[in-house]
Design an enzyme around this catalytic site. Structure first.
Site, PDB file in Angstrom:
ATOM      1  CG  ASP A  34      -2.033  -0.878   1.116  1.00  0.00           C
ATOM      2  OD1 ASP A  34      -2.030  -1.565   0.204  1.00  0.00           O
ATOM      3  OD2 ASP A  34      -2.764  -1.112   2.202  1.00  0.00           O
ATOM      4  CD  GLU A 113     -15.445   5.127  12.354  1.00  0.00           C
ATOM      5  OE1 GLU A 113     -15.255   4.584  11.709  1.00  0.00           O
ATOM      6  OE2 GLU A 113     -16.485   5.656  12.751  1.00  0.00           O
ATOM      7  CE  LYS A 115      -8.201   2.812   5.280  1.00  0.00           C
ATOM      8  NZ  LYS A 115      -8.120   1.643   4.558  1.00  0.00           N
ATOM      9  CG  ASP A 117      -6.261  -4.943   5.596  1.00  0.00           C
ATOM     10  OD1 ASP A 117      -6.648  -4.547   4.540  1.00  0.00           O
ATOM     11  OD2 ASP A 117      -5.142  -5.531   5.701  1.00  0.00           O
ATOM     12  CE1 TYR A 225     -17.204   2.203   6.180  1.00  0.00           C
ATOM     13  CE2 TYR A 225     -16.091   0.184   7.190  1.00  0.00           C
ATOM     14  CZ  TYR A 225     -16.361   1.101   6.130  1.00  0.00           C
ATOM     15  OH  TYR A 225     -15.816   0.492   4.977  1.00  0.00           O
ATOM     16  CE  LYS A 312      -3.597   2.635   3.278  1.00  0.00           C
ATOM     17  NZ  LYS A 312      -3.912   1.383   2.711  1.00  0.00           N
ATOM     18  CB  CYS A 406      12.863 -34.175  -4.187  1.00  0.00           C
ATOM     19  SG  CYS A 406      11.993 -34.104  -2.509  1.00  0.00           S
ATOM     20  CB  CYS A 409      13.027 -38.663  -2.062  1.00  0.00           C
ATOM     21  SG  CYS A 409      12.163 -37.830  -3.521  1.00  0.00           S
ATOM     22  CB  CYS A 424       8.653 -34.247  -4.760  1.00  0.00           C
ATOM     23  SG  CYS A 424       9.440 -35.867  -4.556  1.00  0.00           S
ATOM     24  CB  CYS A 430       9.338 -38.343  -1.123  1.00  0.00           C
ATOM     25  SG  CYS A 430      10.012 -36.751  -0.684  1.00  0.00           S
TER      26      CYS A 430
HETATM   27  S1  IVH Z   1     -15.567   5.264   6.008  1.00  0.00           S
HETATM   28  C1  IVH Z   1     -15.452   7.609   2.077  1.00  0.00           C
HETATM   29  N1  IVH Z   1     -14.269   3.855   8.189  1.00  0.00           N
HETATM   30  O1  IVH Z   1     -11.283   1.946   3.942  1.00  0.00           O
HETATM   31  C2  IVH Z   1     -15.165   6.268   2.654  1.00  0.00           C
HETATM   32  N2  IVH Z   1     -13.773   3.272   6.001  1.00  0.00           N
HETATM   33  O2  IVH Z   1      -9.564   3.554   2.171  1.00  0.00           O
HETATM   34  C3  IVH Z   1     -15.612   6.412   3.913  1.00  0.00           C
HETATM   35  N3  IVH Z   1     -12.399   1.175   5.724  1.00  0.00           N
HETATM   36  O3  IVH Z   1     -13.536   2.107   1.081  1.00  0.00           O
HETATM   37  C4  IVH Z   1     -15.086   5.112   4.467  1.00  0.00           C
HETATM   38  N4  IVH Z   1     -12.370   0.682   7.988  1.00  0.00           N
HETATM   39  O4  IVH Z   1     -13.416  -0.203   2.878  1.00  0.00           O
HETATM   40  C5  IVH Z   1     -14.255   4.045   6.912  1.00  0.00           C
HETATM   41  N5  IVH Z   1     -13.638   2.639   9.922  1.00  0.00           N
HETATM   42  C6  IVH Z   1     -13.703   2.823   8.498  1.00  0.00           C
HETATM   43  C7  IVH Z   1     -13.147   2.036   7.763  1.00  0.00           C
HETATM   44  C8  IVH Z   1     -13.106   2.192   6.410  1.00  0.00           C
HETATM   45  C9  IVH Z   1     -11.947   0.406   6.843  1.00  0.00           C
HETATM   46  C10 IVH Z   1     -12.108   1.141   4.584  1.00  0.00           C
HETATM   47  C11 IVH Z   1     -13.257   0.889   3.626  1.00  0.00           C
HETATM   48  C12 IVH Z   1     -12.996   2.274   2.591  1.00  0.00           C
HETATM   49  C13 IVH Z   1     -11.461   2.446   2.781  1.00  0.00           C
HETATM   50  C14 IVH Z   1     -11.079   3.540   2.164  1.00  0.00           C
END
Ligand code: IVH
Length: 670
Positions: A34, A113, A115, A117, A225, A312, A406, A409, A424, A430
């Site tokens: 990323d 919040e 984020k 993944d 969210y 990030k 291998c 073996c 293998c 083996c």
């Molecule tokens: S709010 C306008 N809240 O991150 C977008 N996104 O990089 C508003 N994501 O597409 C998104 N945790 O898939 C929001 N607590 C969170 C999140 C979150 C993960 C992801 C989501 C979004 C991407 C943006």
């Protein structure tokens, strides 16, 4: 640089970034970190600002990314699904804060919040019912994956609240917990499937599966969210979160209101460490302006809101030296290269080894002997090498050449068409394959033999006591040799022999799974057992007959044919038959998936959205339940679909028999 060269460079960057975006969103197979992606994107933004006349309309700076899969119905988002601007350091965050203050003054607060993944999802509820679940897709249109999303337990199919809007949309992130990922990924590897790189990819791959029944076997979870509705119900984002929680939606508890940037920085610092203790992966923090009116004032850019930003985390990463590459040979003969590293401390643990996945990965990294490499660790997952530090490459270092034979073996390795792994093929000669196969056979999901473990199998093999699964059944004749084994007392021997004897009663589908035929996992073994009834039928079935069995495709069918073409395998089965193992299913018995419905009785009535009545009947019986012919006081549940007969309904109501729908039934067996 001439204008021509600038334009050429910008176009090349667009092409490269679009390819990475496609790999990430569509193939769910990322090909760049990323952080690297964002750096390149920033570079492109810089060039586009400087040379707007050369800006390419296909540039990823103009799109959200993502794409739509052909096999799902494409749905227009009512509110576009945008992405978030990314930041990686304190200064970027302070700049964001300044931009916000300039626009709306100082009287506001933020919500912080995690984020998550995973992949974003939009859920639309109409009159309280989950009507649609749509992926982000390209931001304006996404795939309708409702049936798949309905398999997620934490997502309500109905919201039975007063005062909810007729229609509302709720957004969140679908993900897979790390523990589930590791377990399922290991199972994939065991049956020769290519493992997923991380839980995010596994979740993304799962949501895009065509078969919801398969999806239901892969536990996904979700955090919501964001709430959208025509009429704004609440004044702040925080208030929305509190309320949707009350409506029954899963909202992450690790959310806080922050008054200023220092508060936010403290939240970020706290989760930088603590994130590894969560059961799921997060890749950063999201910061949002809390008040909706202020959000509106701030508005959006083409790609993302001006009222929110993400911070990030850089993946925990260190530099170390590659000592050598060694190769592991698995039960199926698949060879996995492993990087042996100079030990180094990373995210609290000492790392000595990293997975290299396969030969392509070594090529992609352009790995040379004694290279200095960057190693990354996310959560519990085995560390991986992300790239080589070329500045530190030793002069005249030789590229790592993949082994041709291998390491165990000595047989020549083979790469089958369309597969990434080298194999293998010496499966019966083996050592790690022989030991792995016996370990698989005694495993919990196969014969589940008490008193025997992986180490004992390894030990017995080393001592020459066993060389295949059949030999387990001759161990009772080797009392003298067994007694010689250290720390293996009389009681242990007795337990083990008892366990082996009892395994002769294990049902056919377990034996079939235990044989370790490539691609025949637990579920496939059950389907096959049900489809063919006896091992002889299986051995003699044609490709066409095999494919006609529910869920058996050409790849599995070919693997079965190959297995039974070997005389050693046929001889082994004959031997096991004489020992009394089960090689057929008893007439009318359905292989049990679980005993979750034991002693429960059901009547199925009406028409169902997702399953036929016959399918529901099989599901009930596979889980130990019984189907009754009519409604009586003995009945435990009436599985009710649409257009059910009124007399049945009346009778069931009179007798106070609970009515359940197909989803509730599925929940009972999962
Ligand atoms: S709010 C306008 N809240 O991150 C977008 N996104 O990089 C508003 N994501 O597409 C998104 N945790 O898939 C929001 N607590 C969170 C999140 C979150 C993960 C992801 C989501 C979004 C991407 C943006």
């Amino acid at each position: 640089m001439s204008d021509f060269e600038v334009k050429k460079q910008m176009d090349a960057m667009v092409k490269e970034l679009n390819q990475h975006t496609y790999n990430y969103y569509v193939l769910a197979m990322p090909t760049i970190e990323d952080y690297e992606f964002d750096k390149k994107l920033d570079e492109l933004v810089g060039l586009e600002n400087k040379y707007p006349e050369f800006a390419n309309p296909n540039s990823p700076t103009q799109k959200v990314g993502g794409d739509i899969t052909k096999n799902f119905v494409s749905v227009q988002h009512k509110w576009p699904m945008l992405s978030l601007g990314n930041t990686y350091n304190e200064q970027d965050l302070r700049d964001f804060d300044e931009r916000v203050r300039k626009a709306i003054g100082d009287d506001f607060e933020y919500v912080c919040e995690l984020k998550f993944d995973g992949l974003s999802i939009s859920l639309t509820y109409e009159n309280g019912k989950l009507a649609r679940a749509v992926t982000r897709g390209d931001g304006s249109k996404g795939d309708d994956v409702t049936n798949n999303i309905k398999t997620i337990h934490s997502i309500p199919h109905w919201v039975k609240e007063q005062n909810i809007p007729d229609t509302f949309e709720i957004r969140g992130e679908v993900f897979m917990h790390r523990a589930a990922f590791e377990k399922l990924n290991k199972e994939r590897e065991e049956i020769g499937e290519v493992p997923y790189a991380n839980p995010r990819n596994f979740a993304a791959g799962t949501v895009k599966m065509q078969d919801s029944k398969e999806v239901s076997k892969r536990p996904l979870d979700c955090f919501l969210y964001g709430l959208n509705s025509e009429k704004q119900l609440f004044k702040t984002h925080w208030e929305s979160l509190e309320n949707v929680k009350k409506w029954g939606f899963p909202v992450c508890e690790h959310t806080q209101i922050s008054q200023n940037i220092d508060d936010i920085l403290a939240f970020i610092a706290q989760w930088e460490e603590k994130r590894f203790k969560l059961s799921y992966d997060i890749d950063g923090i999201v910061i949002k302006v809390n008040n909706y009116a202020q959000q509106q004032e701030l508005g959006f850019t083409a790609k993302s809101p001006r009222w929110a930003i993400s911070y990030k985390y850089k993946a925990a990463e260190v530099e170390t030296v590659l000592e050598k590459v060694t190769y592991q040979v698995g039960r199926t003969g698949a060879v996995t290269p492993v990087a042996n590293l100079e030990p180094v401390l990373l995210a609290g643990t000492t790392v000595k080894r990293a997975t290299l996945h396969n030969a392509d990965e070594i090529k992609r990294l352009n790995l040379h002997e004694k290279d200095t490499v960057y190693v990354e660790k996310g959560g519990e997952i085995i560390p991986k090498i992300i790239k080589v530090n070329l500045d530190k490459r030793i002069a005249n270092a030789k590229p790592i050449a993949y082994v041709t034979h291998c390491p165990e073996c000595g047989s020549r390795l083979v790469r089958k068409e369309g597969e990434v792994a080298y194999y293998c093929l010496n499966e019966d000669g083996c050592p790690p394959q022989i030991v792995g196969k016996i370990q698989h056979f005694i495993g919990r999901k196969a014969m589940n033999i008490d008193g025997l473990g992986d180490e004992t199998i390894e030990n017995f093999y080393q001592k020459g006591l066993i060389a295949n699964i059949g030999d387990l059944y001759t161990l009772h004749t080797k009392a003298q040799e067994l007694k010689q084994i250290e720390r293996f007392g009389e009681k242990s021997i007795e337990n083990m022999l008892k366990g082996i004897e009892q395994s002769k009663q294990m049902p056919f589908e377990k034996v079939l799974f235990g044989l370790g035929i490539r691609y025949v996992g637990e579920t496939v073994a059950k389907k096959l057992a049900k489809g063919v009834k006896t091992i002889n039928n299986l051995a003699n079935a044609s490709l066409e007959e095999l494919i006609a069995i529910d869920e058996i495709g050409i790849r599995i069918a070919e693997s079965i044919k190959e297995y039974f073409s070997k005389t050693e395998h046929l001889a082994q089965i004959e031997f096991l038959k004489t020992e009394g193992l089960q090689f057929e299913i008893k007439e009318n018995s359905i292989p049990l998936q679980s005993d979750k419905l034991n002693e429960k009785t059901f009547v199925i009535s009406g028409v169902f959205e997702k399953h036929s009545r016959e399918e529901l009947k099989i599901i009930i019986e596979e889980n130990g339940g019984k189907i009754l012919s009519g409604i009586s006081a003995k009945l435990n549940y009436l599985v009710a679909g649409d257009n059910m007969g009124p007399s049945k309904l009346e009778k069931a109501t009179k007798l106070n028999i609970p009515l359940i729908d197909e989803d509730e039934l599925m929940k009972m067996v999962e």
